[in-house]
Scaffold this active site. Structure first.
Site, PDB file in Angstrom:
ATOM      1  N   LYS A  27       5.075   8.743   8.725  1.00 60.90           N
ATOM      2  CA  LYS A  27       4.920   8.159  10.063  1.00 60.90           C
ATOM      3  C   LYS A  27       5.979   8.652  11.067  1.00 60.90           C
ATOM      4  CE  LYS A  27       2.297   4.314   8.167  1.00 60.90           C
ATOM      5  NZ  LYS A  27       0.914   4.362   8.628  1.00 60.90           N
ATOM      6  N   ASP A  79       9.220   2.694  -0.740  1.00 61.09           N
ATOM      7  CA  ASP A  79       8.240   3.315   0.134  1.00 61.09           C
ATOM      8  C   ASP A  79       8.594   2.919   1.564  1.00 61.09           C
ATOM      9  OD1 ASP A  79       6.161   4.075   1.692  1.00 61.09           O
ATOM     10  OD2 ASP A  79       4.594   3.408   0.317  1.00 61.09           O
ATOM     11  N   TYR A 126       0.864  -1.191   0.000  1.00 59.51           N
ATOM     12  CA  TYR A 126       0.000   0.000   0.000  1.00 59.51           C
ATOM     13  C   TYR A 126       0.889   1.224   0.000  1.00 59.51           C
ATOM     14  CZ  TYR A 126      -3.426   3.444   1.739  1.00 59.51           C
ATOM     15  OH  TYR A 126      -4.231   4.544   1.905  1.00 59.51           O
TER      16      TYR A 126
HETATM   17  C1  LIG Z   1       3.914   1.963   3.246  1.00 57.33           C
HETATM   18  C2  LIG Z   1       2.908   3.069   3.256  1.00 57.33           C
HETATM   19  N1  LIG Z   1       2.953   3.990   2.284  1.00 57.33           N
HETATM   20  C3  LIG Z   1       2.085   5.025   2.264  1.00 57.33           C
HETATM   21  C4  LIG Z   1       1.110   5.160   3.218  1.00 57.33           C
HETATM   22  C5  LIG Z   1       0.169   6.306   3.175  1.00 57.33           C
HETATM   23  O1  LIG Z   1       0.457   7.203   4.206  1.00 57.33           O
HETATM   24  P1  LIG Z   1      -0.666   8.182   4.787  1.00 57.33           P
HETATM   25  O2  LIG Z   1      -1.674   7.329   5.482  1.00 57.33           O
HETATM   26  O3  LIG Z   1       0.108   9.103   5.687  1.00 57.33           O
HETATM   27  O4  LIG Z   1      -1.251   8.906   3.616  1.00 57.33           O
HETATM   28  C6  LIG Z   1       1.023   4.218   4.243  1.00 57.33           C
HETATM   29  C7  LIG Z   1      -0.017   4.326   5.281  1.00 57.33           C
HETATM   30  O5  LIG Z   1      -0.273   3.442   6.057  1.00 57.33           O
HETATM   31  C8  LIG Z   1       1.950   3.146   4.258  1.00 57.33           C
HETATM   32  O6  LIG Z   1       1.912   2.204   5.217  1.00 57.33           O
END
Ligand SMILES: Cc1ncc(COP(=O)(O)O)c(C=O)c1O
Length: 431
Positions: free
Chosen positions: A271, A238, A143
């Site tokens: 995060k 990511d 995700y």
């Molecule tokens: C690996 C990863 N990338 C992107 C996101 C998206 O971040 P946000 O919820 O701050 O938009 C998340 C959210 O859980 C994530 O776990």
């Protein structure tokens, strides 16, 4: 009538869709009533009924120091007093950028934004702008936030372009997104053989935390890096979840231990770098970053980007995690939790496997660790749900879905871990 989680949930559902501002909070996967949180301190959260929980979600990753760390609170309060938002640059933004760059050698410049979604979406735009190519690869079960181009599931057959996973995303918007199975080397080879010259980037969660906890295997990652280099495709890590969470240098530093000289091209953070405030970032080399506005033609902007209070919170958090020994202690603690859970499962004769890196962990009701999304989703959901509610009623707050990772903070004590293991023994006994 006193306030209950139930009454709040009913009230919330009248004014907020599903009663929540982010879907997984609604407990749909596990059933039951979401706990409405009144306050949190250290490793604990208290719900609206005054019940205390040992928190293994930590706001889905950011709260690596636990809740209400004094240095973080002080930095936030000081920054708030000086001004909530200016829409003009500040010295603290430079300090945070310098701190990130000092800890992550693949990154020479960063742009601060407000959410992981925004950072991942902007990283893809940058990759496309820099390579002047359109296509991208993502992996099923990873995700990267809810940008249109990333809400895709695999099409039928090998290495086909994907289908939207959300209504409201037109098929044309995902026509450039190729979805592959995680850890599937042959599929990766085939996709590069066919589309390598058209690919702008490959985006991956190096240790996937959105299908519980699944590591990209080292040979898979090594080959992915080689293929990207060979086809001049940008490898985008990511690290929204793994950055400053699995190790001080992120998951990329974990892979660099096994693959000498390993580096992604672009990194995405969130995060932990916001420490609980809305802050995320993406970064890469100066050469690629010069494509970004105002220097280059790739547009990206934000009214609240680099917000002074969020920046102060993130900086104070990073300073704490960068202290000598921080990650060794956190890793040891997380490992002891995972070992205690595995021992309890073994004694109860429950098929169980678990893994962790730094302060992130996952467990499965399955004898072996799954290697991709399909295998994660094939693990025992009914058993997970019974276990989840068993733990929740015993004051242990786990992620309310079997496809989510767990998080340990520096505030969790050995006594918290022992209490969690005792709750697990009772919960496993429920069958
Ligand atoms: C690996 C990863 N990338 C992107 C996101 C998206 O971040 P946000 O919820 O701050 O938009 C998340 C959210 O859980 C994530 O776990």
């Amino acid at each position: 009538m006193s306030t209950t989680n139930e009454s709040l949930f009913e009230r919330a559902q009248r004014v907020i869709p599903g009663g929540v501002n982010s879907p997984v909070r609604a407990f749909r996967a596990v059933g039951g009533t979401p706990r409405f949180i009144a306050r949190a301190e250290g490793a604990y959260m208290w719900d609206a009924e005054g019940k205390r929980y040992i928190d293994y979600i930590g706001s889905w990753g950011p709260m690596i120091l636990g809740h209400g760390h004094p240095a973080v609170l002080e930095a936030v309060q000081r920054a708030a007093t000086l001004g909530l938002s200016f829409g003009a640059p500040t010295e603290a933004e430079i300090e945070l950028a310098e701190a990130i760059i000092a800890l992550v050698p693949s990154v020479e410049q960063v742009r601060l934004v407000s959410s992981g979604t925004e950072a991942a979406m902007s990283a893809i735009r940058l990759a496309r702008g820099a390579t002047k190519r359109s296509k991208l690869i993502k992996f099923e079960g990873c995700y990267h936030g809810h940008a249109d181009a990333l809400l895709v599931k695999a099409g039928s057959g090998l290495a086909t372009f994907g289908h939207p996973t959300s209504a409201g995303v037109p098929p044309e918007v995902v026509q450039h997104t190729l979805v592959l199975e995680y850890n599937h080397l042959e599929q990766l080879e085939a996709a590069f053989a066919e589309h390598g010259h058209d690919l702008a980037c490959v985006m991956i969660e190096p240790i996937a935390g959105n299908m519980n906890f699944v590591r990209a295997q080292v040979p898979f990652m090594k080959r992915l890096r080689e293929l990207c280099t060979q086809h001049r495709v940008l490898l985008v890590f990511d690290e929204v979840m793994t950055g400053f969470r699995v190790a001080l240098g992120g998951a990329q530093s974990v892979y660099a231990r096994s693959i000498p000289g390993f580096k992604p091209d672009i990194s995405v953070f969130g995060k932990v770098i916001g420490g609980g405030m809305p802050l995320a970032a993406f970064g890469t080399t100066r050469e690629i970053m010069k494509q970004l506005a105002p220097l280059g033609p790739v547009y990206q902007a934000g009214t609240l980007s680099g917000n002074p209070v969020a920046t102060a919170c993130g900086l104070a958090t990073l300073r704490e995690v960068a202290r000598p020994g921080f990650f060794e202690a956190l890793s040891r603690k997380t490992r002891s939790l995972v070992d205690a859970l595995a021992a309890a499962a073994r004694d109860a004769d429950v098929p169980f496997s678990a893994d962790n890196e730094g302060g992130m962990f996952g467990f499965f009701f399955n004898g072996a660790l799954p290697q991709h999304y399909g295998a994660v989703m094939a693990t025992d959901k009914e058993r997970f749900n019974r276990y989840f509610h068993g733990m929740l009623s015993r004051g242990v707050y786990l992620a309310p879905a079997l496809y989510e990772a767990g998080f340990v903070s520096a505030a969790h004590s050995d006594a918290d871990i022992a209490a969690t293991a005792a709750a697990a023994r009772e919960s496993f006994a429920l069958g």
